[in-house]
Enzyme design. Structure first.
Site, PDB file in Angstrom:
ATOM      1  N   CYS A  52      11.354  29.599  41.841  1.00  0.00           N
ATOM      2  CA  CYS A  52      12.672  29.049  42.151  1.00  0.00           C
ATOM      3  C   CYS A  52      13.558  29.266  40.924  1.00  0.00           C
ATOM      4  O   CYS A  52      13.167  28.908  39.806  1.00  0.00           O
ATOM      5  CB  CYS A  52      12.555  27.563  42.472  1.00  0.00           C
ATOM      6  SG  CYS A  52      14.166  26.760  42.655  1.00  0.00           S
ATOM      7  N   ASP A  59       7.328  29.512  44.401  1.00  0.00           N
ATOM      8  CA  ASP A  59       7.629  29.628  45.826  1.00  0.00           C
ATOM      9  C   ASP A  59       6.615  30.598  46.415  1.00  0.00           C
ATOM     10  O   ASP A  59       6.237  31.579  45.774  1.00  0.00           O
ATOM     11  CB  ASP A  59       9.043  30.171  46.052  1.00  0.00           C
ATOM     12  CG  ASP A  59      10.120  29.147  45.747  1.00  0.00           C
ATOM     13  OD1 ASP A  59       9.911  27.965  46.060  1.00  0.00           O
ATOM     14  OD2 ASP A  59      11.162  29.539  45.204  1.00  0.00           O
ATOM     15  N   GLU A  75       2.822  54.348  47.668  1.00  0.00           N
ATOM     16  CA  GLU A  75       1.436  54.260  47.205  1.00  0.00           C
ATOM     17  C   GLU A  75       1.103  52.779  47.092  1.00  0.00           C
ATOM     18  O   GLU A  75       1.836  52.015  46.465  1.00  0.00           O
ATOM     19  CB  GLU A  75       1.295  54.993  45.868  1.00  0.00           C
ATOM     20  CG  GLU A  75      -0.130  55.204  45.420  1.00  0.00           C
ATOM     21  CD  GLU A  75      -0.741  53.957  44.835  1.00  0.00           C
ATOM     22  OE1 GLU A  75      -1.838  53.581  45.295  1.00  0.00           O
ATOM     23  OE2 GLU A  75      -0.126  53.350  43.943  1.00  0.00           O
ATOM     24  N   GLU A  94      16.041  34.445  49.891  1.00  0.00           N
ATOM     25  CA  GLU A  94      16.825  35.510  50.520  1.00  0.00           C
ATOM     26  C   GLU A  94      16.924  36.726  49.607  1.00  0.00           C
ATOM     27  O   GLU A  94      16.799  37.873  50.047  1.00  0.00           O
ATOM     28  CB  GLU A  94      18.235  35.003  50.872  1.00  0.00           C
ATOM     29  CG  GLU A  94      18.256  33.858  51.860  1.00  0.00           C
ATOM     30  CD  GLU A  94      18.105  32.458  51.258  1.00  0.00           C
ATOM     31  OE1 GLU A  94      18.368  31.487  51.987  1.00  0.00           O
ATOM     32  OE2 GLU A  94      17.734  32.322  50.070  1.00  0.00           O
TER      33      GLU A  94
END
Length: 154
Positions: A52, A59, A75, A94
């Site tokens: 965060c 998170d 790869e 996001e």
């Protein structure tokens, strides 16, 4: 470079240090062994982590990346190292989700790409983030991501 040439790869089969950040992580690519054929490639990262940007708390997300390659495949070791470089990276859900898709799109120039970021709750609210480059090709099988929404313990 032939489609089976891997001599340009710097990580595969070698000890590789963890990148400091997504910006310093190297994404390597190999030639698509089936150019001109439409097929879907899926990577799932069920233990993705980042930080965060406000609290520095971890998170967690379950990422599903689908793409229809054109000339290049990512790869997988370099992708794994790129994704783990987010462990010390502070960004909102996001931003992380869309940044990953944008980087893959830039490096691979696929026919189509999408990402589903299924983030675990922070502050009691799960945030799921979805992005795709456009309409999916109609003549390739692209399975549903089918990651269930977060429902808590009940």
């Amino acid at each position: 470079m032939t489609q089976n040439d891997t001599s340009h790869l710097t990580m595969l089969g070698r000890p590789t240090a963890q990148p400091e950040s997504p910006d310093t992580a190297v994404l390597e690519r190999v030639a698509n062994p089936h150019p001109g054929k439409l097929y879907c490639v899926r990577f799932t990262a069920p233990e993705f982590t980042s930080l965060c940007p406000m609290t520095g708390q971890p998170d967690f997300a379950h990422l599903v990346i689908d793409y229809v390659p054109r000339d290049w495949l990512v790869e997988s070791k370099s992708l794994k190292l790129y994704l783990t470089s987010f462990r010390n990276h502070g960004a909102f859900h996001e931003s992380c989700t869309v940044e990953i898709a944008a980087r893959l799109q830039r490096e691979l120039e696929p026919v189509w790409i999408r990402i589903g970021g299924y983030w675990y709750p922070r502050g009691g609210i799960p945030i799921d983030v979805f992005w795709q480059s456009g309409a999916a090709p109609t003549d390739v099988w692209i399975p549903a991501q089918e990651v269930p929404g977060y429902r808590g313990r009940g």
